[in-house]
Design a protein around this motif. Structure first.
Motif, PDB file in Angstrom:
ATOM      1  N   LEU A 299      27.169  56.504  18.681  1.00  0.00           N
ATOM      2  CA  LEU A 299      26.425  58.116  18.595  1.00  0.00           C
ATOM      3  C   LEU A 299      26.049  58.874  19.260  1.00  0.00           C
ATOM      4  O   LEU A 299      26.350  59.996  19.517  1.00  0.00           O
ATOM      5  CB  LEU A 299      24.897  57.252  17.775  1.00  0.00           C
ATOM      6  CG  LEU A 299      24.198  58.560  17.152  1.00  0.00           C
ATOM      7  CD1 LEU A 299      24.585  60.178  16.602  1.00  0.00           C
ATOM      8  CD2 LEU A 299      23.018  58.349  16.743  1.00  0.00           C
ATOM      9  N   MET A 300      25.735  57.502  20.344  1.00  0.00           N
ATOM     10  CA  MET A 300      25.404  58.129  21.980  1.00  0.00           C
ATOM     11  C   MET A 300      26.205  58.807  22.730  1.00  0.00           C
ATOM     12  O   MET A 300      25.835  59.865  22.968  1.00  0.00           O
ATOM     13  CB  MET A 300      25.002  56.898  23.277  1.00  0.00           C
ATOM     14  CG  MET A 300      23.228  56.210  22.555  1.00  0.00           C
ATOM     15  SD  MET A 300      23.544  54.829  23.747  1.00  0.00           S
ATOM     16  CE  MET A 300      21.949  54.230  23.011  1.00  0.00           C
ATOM     17  N   GLU A 301      28.187  58.916  22.293  1.00  0.00           N
ATOM     18  CA  GLU A 301      29.126  58.446  22.947  1.00  0.00           C
ATOM     19  C   GLU A 301      28.944  60.246  22.175  1.00  0.00           C
ATOM     20  O   GLU A 301      29.744  60.928  23.383  1.00  0.00           O
ATOM     21  CB  GLU A 301      29.876  57.895  22.721  1.00  0.00           C
ATOM     22  CG  GLU A 301      29.869  56.735  24.042  1.00  0.00           C
ATOM     23  CD  GLU A 301      30.733  55.652  23.410  1.00  0.00           C
ATOM     24  OE1 GLU A 301      31.792  55.439  22.669  1.00  0.00           O
ATOM     25  OE2 GLU A 301      30.836  54.413  23.770  1.00  0.00           O
ATOM     26  N   ALA A 302      28.642  60.304  21.277  1.00  0.00           N
ATOM     27  CA  ALA A 302      29.754  61.492  20.692  1.00  0.00           C
ATOM     28  C   ALA A 302      28.292  62.689  20.982  1.00  0.00           C
ATOM     29  O   ALA A 302      28.511  63.633  20.966  1.00  0.00           O
ATOM     30  CB  ALA A 302      29.476  61.033  18.720  1.00  0.00           C
ATOM     31  N   ILE A 303      27.320  62.091  21.437  1.00  0.00           N
ATOM     32  CA  ILE A 303      26.324  63.838  21.099  1.00  0.00           C
ATOM     33  C   ILE A 303      26.331  63.480  22.946  1.00  0.00           C
ATOM     34  O   ILE A 303      26.583  64.588  23.191  1.00  0.00           O
ATOM     35  CB  ILE A 303      24.927  62.656  21.645  1.00  0.00           C
ATOM     36  CG1 ILE A 303      24.199  62.728  19.695  1.00  0.00           C
ATOM     37  CG2 ILE A 303      23.903  63.475  21.976  1.00  0.00           C
ATOM     38  CD1 ILE A 303      22.644  61.586  19.307  1.00  0.00           C
ATOM     39  N   LYS A 304      26.488  62.586  23.596  1.00  0.00           N
ATOM     40  CA  LYS A 304      27.146  63.037  25.211  1.00  0.00           C
ATOM     41  C   LYS A 304      28.434  63.941  24.964  1.00  0.00           C
ATOM     42  O   LYS A 304      28.665  64.790  26.165  1.00  0.00           O
ATOM     43  CB  LYS A 304      27.546  61.877  26.110  1.00  0.00           C
ATOM     44  CG  LYS A 304      26.351  60.773  26.422  1.00  0.00           C
ATOM     45  CD  LYS A 304      25.189  61.483  26.827  1.00  0.00           C
ATOM     46  CE  LYS A 304      25.810  61.727  28.924  1.00  0.00           C
ATOM     47  NZ  LYS A 304      24.985  61.781  29.504  1.00  0.00           N
ATOM     48  N   ALA A 305      29.492  63.848  24.224  1.00  0.00           N
ATOM     49  CA  ALA A 305      30.716  64.956  24.092  1.00  0.00           C
ATOM     50  C   ALA A 305      30.476  65.786  23.858  1.00  0.00           C
ATOM     51  O   ALA A 305      31.075  66.572  24.216  1.00  0.00           O
ATOM     52  CB  ALA A 305      31.280  63.841  23.627  1.00  0.00           C
ATOM     53  N   ARG A 306      29.295  66.455  23.258  1.00  0.00           N
ATOM     54  CA  ARG A 306      29.513  67.394  22.431  1.00  0.00           C
ATOM     55  C   ARG A 306      28.048  68.226  23.708  1.00  0.00           C
ATOM     56  O   ARG A 306      27.351  69.433  23.385  1.00  0.00           O
ATOM     57  CB  ARG A 306      28.418  67.716  20.996  1.00  0.00           C
ATOM     58  CG  ARG A 306      27.395  67.454  20.865  1.00  0.00           C
ATOM     59  CD  ARG A 306      26.226  67.290  19.402  1.00  0.00           C
ATOM     60  NE  ARG A 306      25.942  66.140  18.592  1.00  0.00           N
ATOM     61  CZ  ARG A 306      24.157  66.873  19.707  1.00  0.00           C
ATOM     62  NH1 ARG A 306      23.974  67.563  20.677  1.00  0.00           N
ATOM     63  NH2 ARG A 306      23.356  65.834  18.933  1.00  0.00           N
TER      64      ARG A 306
END
Length: 344
Positions: A299-306
């Motif tokens: 989830l952290m990676e997904a938030i950072k990616a967007r």
């Protein structure tokens, strides 16, 4: 700053008085250090770099009523009395002048709390062959009760428990307690990782909410974390623990052709470690895929990616106690045992 954090941990206090010889320089609080870390001030920085030089203190000529009014206005835990030459004359603490009920902490908050209580606790076997990890005792209560009591103390009352392993035992135990918590259970039919089961709460949570694991205790006032989360406009905030390691050797760095570029004698390395407590905006639930294995790191990676914001709120090393394995659990219960009254 790191030395100050360690001294606070050892002395079990949240503020220190700072002097240069006999001259009173000011007060440094754990909050001052946490805000400095968030600003990326190095942990090796001298306290003079973060002291609030504009902070107002009492003078020897001030009346007690004036001192009381100043403490209320500043929500001060204590009020030093300092003369014109910078000498500390006296100190008034909140409990000296006010009733406990009038403590200067900020208002309580009422946010949902999700507790991940479905794990098997494999590192605590054979104890967890008999009872689930959330019901492992720490002092006079289970760790689950300690975690929920901490959230209730700041105003949070609605709990969502993600359960799986020995779920019936957890439900029965909590149903028999004199104090009844407001709990809604939701079941992981299969392991979904450290955050995957939260997808089951879609359309149920509409405000920022806490997520906590069930194997650690954190002495941090989570209202401070929430204030930081809101002011920093984070999508997700991680409560981190400041961990320091000293390498007991001379460390050499090399460049081209193996030539030495630097030498550090017994360097100290500082890290921020994930404590397993988070604040999430409700929109984050929609980013967790339903029925899929999904870790909080995904989830952290997904938030950072967007292009979203993942913030970190640091706490001191000894304010966080973990019972993930037997070594840490035995350390934790020894600490709790030492706090118990002599007649227990």
């Amino acid at each position: 700053m790191l030395d100050a954090m360690k001294l606070m941990d050892e002395s079990m206090v949240k503020l220190l008085f700072v002097f240069s010889d006999n001259h009173f320089e000011g007060i440094v609080t754990i909050g001052d250090i946490q805000r400095a870390i968030i600003r990326n001030v190095p942990l090796e920085a001298h306290l003079s770099a973060i002291l609030d030089k504009e902070k107002e203190y009492a003078s020897p000529s001030e009346s007690m009523e004036s001192i009381r009014e100043k403490m209320i206005a500043f929500r001060a835990e204590c009020m030093p009395v300092v003369d014109a030459g910078g000498v500390l004359i006296d100190v008034y603490f909140w409990t000296d002048l006010f009733n406990y009920e009038e403590h200067p902490r900020h208002d309580k908050i009422d946010l949902p709390v999700v507790i991940m209580a479905g794990g098997k606790g494999t590192r605590l076997k054979p104890l967890t062959h008999v009872i689930p990890k959330p019901l492992v005792p720490v002092g006079e209560k289970t760790i689950l009760e300690i975690i929920m009591d901490q959230f209730e103390s700041i105003g949070c009352h609605k709990f969502y428990l993600s359960v799986n392993y020995k779920a019936d035992m957890i439900k029965y135990y909590l149903s028999q307690l004199p104090h009844q918590y407001d709990i809604e259970y939701f079941m992981e039919d299969k392991p979904l990782g450290t955050i995957g089961s939260v997808s089951l709460l879609k359309k149920k949570i509409h405000t920022p909410f806490f997520v906590s694991n069930c194997d650690s205790i954190n002495e941090q006032d989570y209202r401070d974390v929430y204030d930081y989360h809101v002011k920093n406009r984070n999508d997700l905030t991680i409560v981190t623990m400041v961990k320091s390691f000293r390498i007991p050797y001379g460390v050499i760095e090399t460049g081209e052709d193996g030539l030495m570029t630097s030498l550090s004698e017994k360097p100290k390395l500082n890290f921020q470690v994930n404590t397993g407590v988070y604040i999430l905006n409700p929109s984050c639930i929609n980013e967790i895929p339903e029925g899929e294995f999904f870790h909080i790191t995904h989830l952290m990676e997904a938030i950072k990616a967007r292009g979203g914001r993942v913030g970190c709120f640091p706490v001191s090393e000894k304010s966080w106690k973990d019972m993930g394995d037997w070594k840490e659990y035995l350390k934790m219960i020894n600490i709790e045992y030492l706090k118990m009254p002599e007649n227990v």
